[in-house]
Design a protein around this motif. Structure first.
Motif, PDB file in Angstrom:
ATOM      1  N   ALA A 210      -4.570 -14.641  -4.721  1.00 48.35           N
ATOM      2  CA  ALA A 210      -5.171 -13.244  -4.786  1.00 48.35           C
ATOM      3  C   ALA A 210      -6.906 -14.097  -4.528  1.00 48.35           C
ATOM      4  O   ALA A 210      -7.455 -13.193  -4.415  1.00 48.35           O
ATOM      5  CB  ALA A 210      -4.902 -12.374  -5.673  1.00 48.35           C
ATOM      6  N   ALA A 211      -6.854 -14.627  -6.059  1.00 50.60           N
ATOM      7  CA  ALA A 211      -8.897 -15.217  -6.132  1.00 50.60           C
ATOM      8  C   ALA A 211      -8.773 -16.103  -5.368  1.00 50.60           C
ATOM      9  O   ALA A 211     -10.190 -15.655  -4.652  1.00 50.60           O
ATOM     10  CB  ALA A 211      -8.461 -15.995  -7.688  1.00 50.60           C
ATOM     11  N   HIS A 226      -2.628  -9.890  10.351  1.00 54.26           N
ATOM     12  CA  HIS A 226      -2.011  -9.788  10.569  1.00 54.26           C
ATOM     13  C   HIS A 226      -1.134  -9.386   9.466  1.00 54.26           C
ATOM     14  O   HIS A 226      -0.393 -10.418   8.760  1.00 54.26           O
ATOM     15  CB  HIS A 226      -1.124  -9.810  11.451  1.00 54.26           C
ATOM     16  CG  HIS A 226      -0.602 -11.362  11.971  1.00 54.26           C
ATOM     17  ND1 HIS A 226      -1.247 -12.229  10.955  1.00 54.26           N
ATOM     18  CD2 HIS A 226      -0.468 -11.664  12.469  1.00 54.26           C
ATOM     19  CE1 HIS A 226      -1.134 -13.903  11.122  1.00 54.26           C
ATOM     20  NE2 HIS A 226      -0.732 -13.193  12.489  1.00 54.26           N
ATOM     21  N   ALA A 227      -2.000  -8.050   8.182  1.00 58.93           N
ATOM     22  CA  ALA A 227      -0.857  -8.680   6.860  1.00 58.93           C
ATOM     23  C   ALA A 227       0.728  -8.197   6.398  1.00 58.93           C
ATOM     24  O   ALA A 227       1.431  -8.018   7.650  1.00 58.93           O
ATOM     25  CB  ALA A 227      -1.771  -7.202   5.980  1.00 58.93           C
ATOM     26  N   PHE A 228       0.603  -9.377   5.662  1.00 56.44           N
ATOM     27  CA  PHE A 228       2.423  -9.925   4.738  1.00 56.44           C
ATOM     28  C   PHE A 228       3.020 -10.845   6.220  1.00 56.44           C
ATOM     29  O   PHE A 228       2.830 -11.761   5.474  1.00 56.44           O
ATOM     30  CB  PHE A 228       3.207  -8.339   4.842  1.00 56.44           C
ATOM     31  CG  PHE A 228       2.871  -7.568   4.111  1.00 56.44           C
ATOM     32  CD1 PHE A 228       2.994  -8.061   2.721  1.00 56.44           C
ATOM     33  CD2 PHE A 228       2.019  -6.732   4.011  1.00 56.44           C
ATOM     34  CE1 PHE A 228       2.907  -6.937   1.589  1.00 56.44           C
ATOM     35  CE2 PHE A 228       1.876  -5.566   3.057  1.00 56.44           C
ATOM     36  CZ  PHE A 228       2.392  -6.172   1.418  1.00 56.44           C
ATOM     37  N   ASN A 229       2.306 -11.409   7.225  1.00 55.92           N
ATOM     38  CA  ASN A 229       2.583 -11.958   7.682  1.00 55.92           C
ATOM     39  C   ASN A 229       2.046 -13.697   7.659  1.00 55.92           C
ATOM     40  O   ASN A 229       0.479 -13.402   7.947  1.00 55.92           O
ATOM     41  CB  ASN A 229       2.870 -11.650   9.851  1.00 55.92           C
ATOM     42  CG  ASN A 229       4.135 -10.904   9.854  1.00 55.92           C
ATOM     43  OD1 ASN A 229       5.041 -10.951   9.639  1.00 55.92           O
ATOM     44  ND2 ASN A 229       3.616  -9.652   9.650  1.00 55.92           N
ATOM     45  N   ILE A 234       3.779 -10.002  -1.545  1.00 53.77           N
ATOM     46  CA  ILE A 234       3.257  -9.388  -2.847  1.00 53.77           C
ATOM     47  C   ILE A 234       4.363  -9.780  -3.698  1.00 53.77           C
ATOM     48  O   ILE A 234       5.555  -9.418  -3.880  1.00 53.77           O
ATOM     49  CB  ILE A 234       2.502  -8.085  -2.733  1.00 53.77           C
ATOM     50  CG1 ILE A 234       1.904  -7.620  -1.832  1.00 53.77           C
ATOM     51  CG2 ILE A 234       2.915  -7.057  -4.187  1.00 53.77           C
ATOM     52  CD1 ILE A 234       2.346  -6.363  -1.997  1.00 53.77           C
ATOM     53  N   HIS A 235       3.962 -10.548  -5.180  1.00 50.44           N
ATOM     54  CA  HIS A 235       4.256 -10.161  -6.039  1.00 50.44           C
ATOM     55  C   HIS A 235       3.853 -10.153  -7.215  1.00 50.44           C
ATOM     56  O   HIS A 235       2.900  -9.686  -7.854  1.00 50.44           O
ATOM     57  CB  HIS A 235       5.201 -11.689  -6.797  1.00 50.44           C
ATOM     58  CG  HIS A 235       5.910 -12.493  -8.117  1.00 50.44           C
ATOM     59  ND1 HIS A 235       5.376 -12.420  -9.181  1.00 50.44           N
ATOM     60  CD2 HIS A 235       7.411 -13.152  -7.737  1.00 50.44           C
ATOM     61  CE1 HIS A 235       6.898 -13.122  -9.982  1.00 50.44           C
ATOM     62  NE2 HIS A 235       7.844 -12.700  -8.680  1.00 50.44           N
ATOM     63  N   HIS A 236       5.029  -9.272  -8.386  1.00 49.99           N
ATOM     64  CA  HIS A 236       4.316  -8.713  -9.526  1.00 49.99           C
ATOM     65  C   HIS A 236       3.101  -9.580 -10.492  1.00 49.99           C
ATOM     66  O   HIS A 236       2.411  -9.157 -11.650  1.00 49.99           O
ATOM     67  CB  HIS A 236       5.970  -8.265 -10.203  1.00 49.99           C
ATOM     68  CG  HIS A 236       6.357  -8.935 -10.405  1.00 49.99           C
ATOM     69  ND1 HIS A 236       7.294  -9.462 -10.162  1.00 49.99           N
ATOM     70  CD2 HIS A 236       7.008  -9.604 -12.437  1.00 49.99           C
ATOM     71  CE1 HIS A 236       8.591  -9.851 -11.081  1.00 49.99           C
ATOM     72  NE2 HIS A 236       7.802 -10.185 -11.791  1.00 49.99           N
ATOM     73  N   ARG A 237       3.108 -11.020 -10.381  1.00 50.24           N
ATOM     74  CA  ARG A 237       3.152 -11.613 -11.322  1.00 50.24           C
ATOM     75  C   ARG A 237       1.867 -13.035  -9.913  1.00 50.24           C
ATOM     76  O   ARG A 237       0.898 -13.090 -10.974  1.00 50.24           O
ATOM     77  CB  ARG A 237       3.468 -13.185 -11.747  1.00 50.24           C
ATOM     78  CG  ARG A 237       3.988 -12.067 -13.219  1.00 50.24           C
ATOM     79  CD  ARG A 237       4.701 -12.466 -14.505  1.00 50.24           C
ATOM     80  NE  ARG A 237       6.023 -13.636 -13.771  1.00 50.24           N
ATOM     81  CZ  ARG A 237       7.103 -13.114 -13.763  1.00 50.24           C
ATOM     82  NH1 ARG A 237       7.384 -11.873 -14.102  1.00 50.24           N
ATOM     83  NH2 ARG A 237       8.012 -14.012 -13.045  1.00 50.24           N
ATOM     84  N   PRO A 241      -3.004 -12.123  -0.673  1.00 46.85           N
ATOM     85  CA  PRO A 241      -4.162 -11.542  -0.261  1.00 46.85           C
ATOM     86  C   PRO A 241      -4.166 -10.468   0.337  1.00 46.85           C
ATOM     87  O   PRO A 241      -4.611  -9.763   0.258  1.00 46.85           O
ATOM     88  CB  PRO A 241      -3.552 -12.684   0.862  1.00 46.85           C
ATOM     89  CG  PRO A 241      -2.779 -13.315   1.306  1.00 46.85           C
ATOM     90  CD  PRO A 241      -2.684 -13.226  -0.230  1.00 46.85           C
ATOM     91  N   VAL A 242      -2.690  -9.684  -0.175  1.00 47.50           N
ATOM     92  CA  VAL A 242      -2.414  -8.146   0.634  1.00 47.50           C
ATOM     93  C   VAL A 242      -3.118  -7.864  -0.252  1.00 47.50           C
ATOM     94  O   VAL A 242      -3.915  -6.751  -0.176  1.00 47.50           O
ATOM     95  CB  VAL A 242      -0.810  -7.892   0.912  1.00 47.50           C
ATOM     96  CG1 VAL A 242      -1.419  -6.453   0.943  1.00 47.50           C
ATOM     97  CG2 VAL A 242      -0.429  -8.640   2.135  1.00 47.50           C
ATOM     98  N   LEU A 243      -3.145  -7.340  -1.528  1.00 54.11           N
ATOM     99  CA  LEU A 243      -2.849  -6.365  -2.610  1.00 54.11           C
ATOM    100  C   LEU A 243      -4.476  -6.739  -2.864  1.00 54.11           C
ATOM    101  O   LEU A 243      -5.629  -6.013  -2.714  1.00 54.11           O
ATOM    102  CB  LEU A 243      -2.456  -6.252  -3.940  1.00 54.11           C
ATOM    103  CG  LEU A 243      -1.560  -6.387  -3.886  1.00 54.11           C
ATOM    104  CD1 LEU A 243      -0.943  -6.330  -5.620  1.00 54.11           C
ATOM    105  CD2 LEU A 243      -1.216  -4.475  -3.250  1.00 54.11           C
TER     106      LEU A 243
END
Length: 390
Positions: A210-211, A226-229, A234-237, A241-243
Protein backbone atom coordinates in the motif's frame (compact mmCIF):
# COMPACT_ATOMS: atom_id res chain seq x y z
CA UNK A 1 -26.73 -8.18 -34.60
CA UNK A 2 -25.54 -4.59 -34.42
CA UNK A 3 -24.91 -2.22 -37.31
CA UNK A 4 -22.50 0.65 -37.58
CA UNK A 5 -23.72 3.87 -39.17
CA UNK A 6 -21.60 6.57 -40.75
CA UNK A 7 -20.93 9.97 -39.22
CA UNK A 8 -22.79 11.92 -41.93
CA UNK A 9 -26.37 13.12 -42.04
CA UNK A 10 -28.85 13.44 -39.18
CA UNK A 11 -30.18 10.80 -36.81
CA UNK A 12 -32.86 10.82 -34.13
CA UNK A 13 -33.33 8.01 -31.63
CA UNK A 14 -36.50 8.42 -29.57
CA UNK A 15 -38.59 6.60 -26.94
CA UNK A 16 -35.46 5.33 -25.20
CA UNK A 17 -34.22 5.18 -21.64
CA UNK A 18 -31.11 7.34 -21.97
CA UNK A 19 -28.42 6.22 -19.54
CA UNK A 20 -25.71 8.85 -19.36
CA UNK A 21 -23.27 10.08 -16.71
CA UNK A 22 -24.91 8.26 -13.84
CA UNK A 23 -28.47 9.32 -14.70
CA UNK A 24 -31.40 7.60 -16.41
CA UNK A 25 -33.82 9.70 -18.49
CA UNK A 26 -37.10 7.98 -19.33
CA UNK A 27 -38.76 8.43 -22.75
CA UNK A 28 -35.73 10.31 -24.00
CA UNK A 29 -34.64 11.29 -27.47
CA UNK A 30 -31.27 12.21 -28.92
CA UNK A 31 -30.33 14.00 -32.13
CA UNK A 32 -26.97 13.48 -33.85
CA UNK A 33 -25.94 15.53 -36.87
CA UNK A 34 -22.80 14.74 -38.84
CA UNK A 35 -21.51 12.68 -35.99
CA UNK A 36 -22.05 15.18 -33.17
CA UNK A 37 -24.81 15.37 -30.55
CA UNK A 38 -26.85 18.51 -31.32
CA UNK A 39 -30.01 18.13 -29.21
CA UNK A 40 -31.74 15.88 -26.70
CA UNK A 41 -34.96 15.90 -24.74
CA UNK A 42 -37.94 13.85 -23.66
CA UNK A 43 -41.30 12.99 -25.16
CA UNK A 44 -42.21 13.73 -28.76
CA UNK A 45 -40.78 17.18 -29.36
CA UNK A 46 -38.03 15.99 -31.69
CA UNK A 47 -37.67 17.18 -35.29
CA UNK A 48 -37.50 14.90 -38.34
CA UNK A 49 -34.11 13.56 -39.41
CA UNK A 50 -32.54 11.55 -42.23
CA UNK A 51 -32.82 8.45 -40.04
CA UNK A 52 -35.32 8.04 -37.20
CA UNK A 53 -35.05 5.10 -34.82
CA UNK A 54 -37.96 4.21 -32.54
CA UNK A 55 -36.36 2.53 -29.54
CA UNK A 56 -39.75 1.16 -28.57
CA UNK A 57 -39.51 -1.15 -31.58
CA UNK A 58 -36.48 -2.92 -30.06
CA UNK A 59 -37.60 -6.27 -28.61
CA UNK A 60 -38.52 -6.14 -24.94
CA UNK A 61 -39.68 -3.14 -22.92
CA UNK A 62 -37.33 -0.33 -22.02
CA UNK A 63 -34.60 -0.19 -24.67
CA UNK A 64 -31.55 1.76 -23.51
CA UNK A 65 -29.51 4.39 -25.29
CA UNK A 66 -26.02 4.86 -23.85
CA UNK A 67 -22.84 6.62 -24.91
CA UNK A 68 -20.48 4.50 -26.97
CA UNK A 69 -18.31 2.24 -24.84
CA UNK A 70 -14.64 3.13 -24.40
CA UNK A 71 -12.16 0.31 -23.77
CA UNK A 72 -8.83 1.56 -22.46
CA UNK A 73 -7.30 -1.93 -22.12
CA UNK A 74 -7.72 -4.66 -24.73
CA UNK A 75 -5.35 -6.80 -26.79
CA UNK A 76 -7.41 -8.23 -29.64
CA UNK A 77 -10.45 -10.15 -30.83
CA UNK A 78 -11.93 -12.20 -33.68
CA UNK A 79 -8.77 -14.30 -33.81
CA UNK A 80 -6.50 -11.26 -34.25
CA UNK A 81 -3.93 -9.83 -31.84
CA UNK A 82 -3.31 -6.10 -31.66
CA UNK A 83 0.45 -6.80 -31.58
CA UNK A 84 0.30 -8.07 -35.18
CA UNK A 85 -0.15 -4.85 -37.12
CA UNK A 86 -2.77 -2.73 -38.83
CA UNK A 87 -5.06 -5.37 -40.31
CA UNK A 88 -5.08 -7.38 -37.08
CA UNK A 89 -6.00 -4.26 -35.12
CA UNK A 90 -8.83 -3.47 -37.53
CA UNK A 91 -10.11 -7.06 -37.41
CA UNK A 92 -10.22 -7.03 -33.62
CA UNK A 93 -11.78 -3.59 -33.52
CA UNK A 94 -14.56 -4.64 -35.90
CA UNK A 95 -15.52 -7.38 -33.44
CA UNK A 96 -15.52 -5.11 -30.40
CA UNK A 97 -17.32 -2.28 -32.21
CA UNK A 98 -20.19 -4.64 -32.94
CA UNK A 99 -20.42 -5.17 -29.18
CA UNK A 100 -20.70 -1.44 -28.44
CA UNK A 101 -17.05 -0.38 -28.08
CA UNK A 102 -16.95 2.65 -30.34
CA UNK A 103 -13.47 3.79 -29.24
CA UNK A 104 -10.52 1.86 -27.91
CA UNK A 105 -6.96 2.18 -26.74
CA UNK A 106 -4.85 -0.54 -28.35
CA UNK A 107 -2.93 -2.47 -25.68
CA UNK A 108 0.45 -4.04 -26.43
CA UNK A 109 1.98 -6.86 -24.40
CA UNK A 110 5.62 -6.98 -23.39
CA UNK A 111 8.08 -7.19 -26.28
CA UNK A 112 11.52 -5.79 -27.08
CA UNK A 113 11.92 -2.03 -27.00
CA UNK A 114 12.46 -2.10 -30.79
CA UNK A 115 9.25 -4.02 -31.43
CA UNK A 116 7.23 -1.90 -29.03
CA UNK A 117 8.51 1.35 -30.56
CA UNK A 118 7.59 0.07 -34.02
CA UNK A 119 4.08 -0.95 -32.91
CA UNK A 120 3.48 2.28 -31.02
CA UNK A 121 4.43 4.25 -34.15
CA UNK A 122 2.04 2.13 -36.23
CA UNK A 123 -0.79 2.85 -33.81
CA UNK A 124 0.08 6.56 -33.87
CA UNK A 125 -0.42 6.45 -37.64
CA UNK A 126 -3.73 4.61 -37.19
CA UNK A 127 -5.11 7.35 -34.95
CA UNK A 128 -4.91 9.65 -37.99
CA UNK A 129 -6.92 7.34 -40.27
CA UNK A 130 -9.14 5.18 -38.07
CA UNK A 131 -11.63 7.19 -36.03
CA UNK A 132 -12.09 4.55 -33.35
CA UNK A 133 -8.40 4.18 -32.39
CA UNK A 134 -7.53 6.41 -29.44
CA UNK A 135 -3.87 5.48 -29.14
CA UNK A 136 -1.79 2.83 -27.42
CA UNK A 137 -1.36 1.29 -23.98
CA UNK A 138 1.99 -0.20 -23.08
CA UNK A 139 1.30 -3.07 -20.71
CA UNK A 140 4.99 -3.76 -20.27
CA UNK A 141 7.90 -4.17 -20.36
CA UNK A 142 8.35 -2.36 -17.03
CA UNK A 143 6.65 -5.06 -14.92
CA UNK A 144 7.52 -7.11 -11.85
CA UNK A 145 8.86 -10.55 -12.87
CA UNK A 146 7.03 -12.08 -9.92
CA UNK A 147 3.70 -10.85 -11.29
CA UNK A 148 4.38 -11.23 -15.01
CA UNK A 149 1.09 -13.01 -15.70
CA UNK A 150 0.95 -13.73 -19.43
CA UNK A 151 3.96 -11.53 -20.24
CA UNK A 152 7.23 -13.15 -21.30
CA UNK A 153 9.50 -12.72 -18.23
CA UNK A 154 12.75 -12.70 -20.22
CA UNK A 155 11.60 -9.50 -21.97
CA UNK A 156 10.82 -7.55 -18.79
CA UNK A 157 13.16 -4.73 -17.84
CA UNK A 158 13.63 -1.86 -15.44
CA UNK A 159 12.28 1.52 -16.62
CA UNK A 160 15.43 3.30 -17.80
CA UNK A 161 14.62 6.90 -18.73
CA UNK A 162 15.99 6.53 -22.27
CA UNK A 163 13.77 3.49 -22.98
CA UNK A 164 10.71 5.23 -21.59
CA UNK A 165 11.43 8.31 -23.67
CA UNK A 166 11.93 6.26 -26.83
CA UNK A 167 8.55 4.58 -26.47
CA UNK A 168 6.74 7.81 -25.66
CA UNK A 169 8.44 9.61 -28.56
CA UNK A 170 7.51 6.81 -30.95
CA UNK A 171 3.86 7.42 -30.09
CA UNK A 172 4.04 11.13 -31.00
CA UNK A 173 1.62 11.98 -28.21
CA UNK A 174 -0.68 8.95 -28.70
CA UNK A 175 0.57 6.70 -25.88
CA UNK A 176 -2.47 6.96 -23.61
CA UNK A 177 -1.29 4.85 -20.70
CA UNK A 178 1.75 2.91 -19.53
CA UNK A 179 1.43 0.13 -16.94
CA UNK A 180 4.41 0.04 -14.60
CA UNK A 181 5.50 -1.67 -11.40
CA UNK A 182 6.47 1.36 -9.30
CA UNK A 183 8.78 -0.59 -6.96
CA UNK A 184 11.24 -1.33 -9.77
CA UNK A 185 14.47 0.71 -9.73
CA UNK A 186 13.60 4.02 -11.37
CA UNK A 187 9.87 3.26 -11.21
CA UNK A 188 8.70 6.42 -9.50
CA UNK A 189 10.89 8.60 -11.73
CA UNK A 190 9.44 6.81 -14.77
CA UNK A 191 5.92 7.56 -13.56
CA UNK A 192 6.81 11.25 -13.38
CA UNK A 193 8.34 11.04 -16.86
CA UNK A 194 5.24 9.35 -18.31
CA UNK A 195 2.86 11.87 -16.77
CA UNK A 196 5.01 14.82 -17.85
CA UNK A 197 4.69 13.55 -21.43
CA UNK A 198 0.89 13.71 -21.18
CA UNK A 199 0.23 9.99 -20.76
CA UNK A 200 -1.47 8.22 -17.86
CA UNK A 201 0.76 6.07 -15.67
CA UNK A 202 -0.91 2.91 -14.38
CA UNK A 203 0.17 0.77 -11.44
CA UNK A 204 0.04 -2.91 -12.34
CA UNK A 205 1.83 -6.26 -12.62
CA UNK A 206 3.42 -5.22 -9.36
CA UNK A 207 4.53 -6.42 -5.94
CA UNK A 208 3.80 -2.98 -4.48
CA UNK A 209 2.41 -2.76 -0.97
CA UNK A 210 0.00 0.00 0.00
CA UNK A 211 2.79 2.44 0.86
CA UNK A 212 4.51 1.98 -2.49
CA UNK A 213 1.19 2.32 -4.31
CA UNK A 214 0.53 5.58 -2.45
CA UNK A 215 3.98 6.81 -3.48
CA UNK A 216 3.17 5.95 -7.09
CA UNK A 217 -0.10 7.88 -6.94
CA UNK A 218 1.67 10.83 -5.35
CA UNK A 219 4.16 10.69 -8.24
CA UNK A 220 1.22 11.02 -10.64
CA UNK A 221 -0.01 7.51 -11.45
CA UNK A 222 -3.77 7.68 -11.95
CA UNK A 223 -4.90 4.19 -13.03
CA UNK A 224 -4.76 0.77 -11.36
CA UNK A 225 -4.33 -1.88 -14.07
CA UNK A 226 -6.96 -4.67 -13.79
CA UNK A 227 -7.53 -4.37 -10.04
CA UNK A 228 -6.69 -7.46 -7.94
CA UNK A 229 -5.00 -9.25 -10.84
CA UNK A 230 -1.18 -9.44 -11.00
CA UNK A 231 -0.74 -7.64 -7.68
CA UNK A 232 -0.95 -8.37 -3.93
CA UNK A 233 -4.51 -8.83 -2.70
CA UNK A 234 -6.22 -7.33 0.33
CA UNK A 235 -5.14 -8.63 3.72
CA UNK A 236 -6.39 -7.09 6.94
CA UNK A 237 -2.84 -6.19 7.95
CA UNK A 238 -1.56 -5.57 4.42
CA UNK A 239 -4.19 -3.64 2.44
CA UNK A 240 -2.15 -3.64 -0.77
CA UNK A 241 -2.51 -1.47 -3.89
CA UNK A 242 -6.26 -2.02 -4.39
CA UNK A 243 -7.32 -0.27 -1.20
CA UNK A 244 -4.67 2.40 -1.72
CA UNK A 245 -6.20 3.12 -5.13
CA UNK A 246 -9.77 3.02 -3.80
CA UNK A 247 -8.84 5.57 -1.13
CA UNK A 248 -7.36 8.04 -3.64
CA UNK A 249 -10.01 10.02 -5.50
CA UNK A 250 -7.57 10.75 -8.33
CA UNK A 251 -7.26 7.09 -9.30
CA UNK A 252 -9.39 5.03 -11.70
CA UNK A 253 -9.53 1.28 -11.03
CA UNK A 254 -9.73 -0.99 -14.07
CA UNK A 255 -11.95 -4.05 -13.55
CA UNK A 256 -12.42 -7.15 -15.72
CA UNK A 257 -16.03 -8.17 -15.10
CA UNK A 258 -15.87 -11.61 -16.69
CA UNK A 259 -16.51 -13.66 -13.51
CA UNK A 260 -13.08 -15.23 -14.08
CA UNK A 261 -10.64 -12.46 -13.22
CA UNK A 262 -13.04 -11.22 -10.53
CA UNK A 263 -15.75 -13.05 -8.62
CA UNK A 264 -19.13 -11.25 -8.86
CA UNK A 265 -18.91 -10.28 -5.18
CA UNK A 266 -15.55 -8.64 -5.86
CA UNK A 267 -16.92 -6.82 -8.91
CA UNK A 268 -19.54 -5.28 -6.61
CA UNK A 269 -16.87 -4.56 -3.99
CA UNK A 270 -14.77 -2.58 -6.46
CA UNK A 271 -17.74 -0.41 -7.43
CA UNK A 272 -18.73 0.13 -3.81
CA UNK A 273 -15.17 1.01 -2.81
CA UNK A 274 -14.50 3.50 -5.61
CA UNK A 275 -17.81 5.03 -6.76
CA UNK A 276 -17.52 6.77 -10.11
CA UNK A 277 -13.91 5.58 -10.51
CA UNK A 278 -14.24 2.13 -12.05
CA UNK A 279 -13.39 1.51 -15.72
CA UNK A 280 -14.77 -1.76 -17.05
CA UNK A 281 -12.14 -3.04 -19.46
CA UNK A 282 -12.05 -6.19 -21.55
CA UNK A 283 -8.33 -7.07 -21.42
CA UNK A 284 -9.52 -9.17 -24.36
CA UNK A 285 -7.05 -11.23 -26.34
CA UNK A 286 -7.43 -12.68 -29.84
CA UNK A 287 -9.92 -15.36 -28.77
CA UNK A 288 -12.63 -12.82 -27.91
CA UNK A 289 -15.47 -13.51 -30.31
CA UNK A 290 -13.60 -16.54 -31.63
CA UNK A 291 -13.21 -20.23 -30.85
CA UNK A 292 -11.42 -22.08 -28.09
CA UNK A 293 -7.95 -23.29 -29.04
CA UNK A 294 -4.32 -22.21 -29.13
CA UNK A 295 -3.28 -18.58 -29.53
CA UNK A 296 -0.19 -16.41 -29.15
CA UNK A 297 -0.28 -13.42 -26.82
CA UNK A 298 2.92 -11.63 -27.73
CA UNK A 299 5.70 -14.11 -26.98
CA UNK A 300 3.48 -16.31 -24.79
CA UNK A 301 1.57 -19.38 -26.00
CA UNK A 302 -2.00 -19.47 -24.71
CA UNK A 303 -4.75 -22.09 -24.66
CA UNK A 304 -8.40 -21.09 -24.44
CA UNK A 305 -10.86 -23.60 -22.97
CA UNK A 306 -14.50 -22.75 -22.31
CA UNK A 307 -13.71 -19.12 -23.04
CA UNK A 308 -10.97 -18.90 -20.39
CA UNK A 309 -7.46 -18.07 -21.62
CA UNK A 310 -4.42 -19.39 -19.74
CA UNK A 311 -0.70 -19.29 -20.49
CA UNK A 312 0.56 -22.74 -21.45
CA UNK A 313 3.74 -22.51 -19.40
CA UNK A 314 2.39 -21.19 -16.09
CA UNK A 315 -1.39 -21.57 -16.12
CA UNK A 316 -1.77 -17.83 -15.45
CA UNK A 317 -4.91 -16.17 -16.78
CA UNK A 318 -3.87 -14.70 -20.13
CA UNK A 319 -6.27 -11.89 -20.84
CA UNK A 320 -9.97 -12.50 -21.39
CA UNK A 321 -12.45 -13.34 -24.13
CA UNK A 322 -14.72 -10.55 -22.90
CA UNK A 323 -16.61 -7.88 -24.82
CA UNK A 324 -17.86 -4.75 -23.09
CA UNK A 325 -21.56 -5.57 -23.50
CA UNK A 326 -20.95 -8.81 -21.63
CA UNK A 327 -19.05 -6.85 -18.97
CA UNK A 328 -22.12 -4.63 -18.59
CA UNK A 329 -24.42 -7.60 -18.13
CA UNK A 330 -22.09 -9.28 -15.65
CA UNK A 331 -21.65 -6.10 -13.59
CA UNK A 332 -25.42 -5.57 -13.39
CA UNK A 333 -25.90 -9.23 -12.47
CA UNK A 334 -23.33 -8.74 -9.70
CA UNK A 335 -25.54 -6.03 -8.18
CA UNK A 336 -24.02 -2.90 -9.69
CA UNK A 337 -26.63 -0.22 -10.47
CA UNK A 338 -27.25 0.06 -14.20
CA UNK A 339 -26.31 3.74 -14.43
CA UNK A 340 -23.04 3.12 -12.61
CA UNK A 341 -22.18 0.10 -14.74
CA UNK A 342 -22.75 2.20 -17.89
CA UNK A 343 -20.65 5.02 -16.44
CA UNK A 344 -17.81 2.52 -15.99
CA UNK A 345 -17.95 1.71 -19.73
CA UNK A 346 -18.19 5.29 -20.92
CA UNK A 347 -17.49 8.42 -18.88
CA UNK A 348 -14.91 6.96 -16.47
CA UNK A 349 -12.57 5.32 -19.01
CA UNK A 350 -12.78 8.41 -21.22
CA UNK A 351 -11.80 10.55 -18.23
CA UNK A 352 -8.96 8.19 -17.30
CA UNK A 353 -7.18 8.95 -20.58
CA UNK A 354 -8.11 12.64 -20.73
CA UNK A 355 -10.83 12.36 -23.39
CA UNK A 356 -14.02 13.03 -21.41
CA UNK A 357 -14.70 16.39 -23.05
CA UNK A 358 -15.76 14.66 -26.27
CA UNK A 359 -16.29 10.99 -25.37
CA UNK A 360 -18.20 8.97 -22.80
CA UNK A 361 -21.35 11.08 -22.68
CA UNK A 362 -24.35 12.19 -24.73
CA UNK A 363 -24.26 15.89 -23.95
CA UNK A 364 -24.73 18.48 -26.70
CA UNK A 365 -21.45 19.06 -28.52
CA UNK A 366 -19.98 15.66 -27.72
CA UNK A 367 -19.17 13.13 -30.41
CA UNK A 368 -22.17 11.09 -31.52
CA UNK A 369 -21.00 7.73 -30.23
CA UNK A 370 -24.07 5.84 -29.04
CA UNK A 371 -25.24 2.30 -28.36
CA UNK A 372 -28.84 1.08 -28.42
CA UNK A 373 -29.40 -1.95 -26.20
CA UNK A 374 -32.47 -4.08 -25.64
CA UNK A 375 -33.97 -4.70 -22.22
CA UNK A 376 -31.62 -7.67 -21.72
CA UNK A 377 -28.61 -5.40 -22.41
CA UNK A 378 -27.79 -6.94 -25.78
CA UNK A 379 -26.54 -4.54 -28.46
CA UNK A 380 -29.11 -3.64 -31.13
CA UNK A 381 -27.38 -0.72 -32.92
CA UNK A 382 -24.09 1.14 -32.72
CA UNK A 383 -23.28 4.62 -34.01
CA UNK A 384 -19.91 6.31 -34.05
CA UNK A 385 -19.07 9.96 -34.64
CA UNK A 386 -16.10 11.49 -36.51
CA UNK A 387 -12.43 11.31 -35.64
CA UNK A 388 -11.50 12.72 -32.25
CA UNK A 389 -9.13 15.63 -32.72
CA UNK A 390 -6.17 16.02 -30.38
Amino acid sequence: MSTHSSATGSLVVHSARIVDRGEITEDGWLRIENGTVTARGTGADWSPADEVIDAAAVPGPGALLTPGFVDIHGHGGAGASFDDGVEAIRTGRDLHRAHGTTRAVVSLVTASIDDLARNVATIADLTETDADILGSHLEGPFLDPGHHGAHEPTLLRHPVAADVARLLDAGRGTVRQVTIAPELPGGLDAIRQIVAAGSAAAVGHTDADAAMAVAAFEAGASILTHAFNAMPGIHHRAPGPVLAAAADHRVVLEAIADNVHLDPHVIKLVFDSAPGRVALITDAMAAAGSADGHYDLGAVSVTVENGVARADGTGSIAGSTLTQDVALRRAVAAGVELAEAVRALTETPARAIGRSAALGGLRIGMLGDAVLLDAELHVARVWSGPRLLA
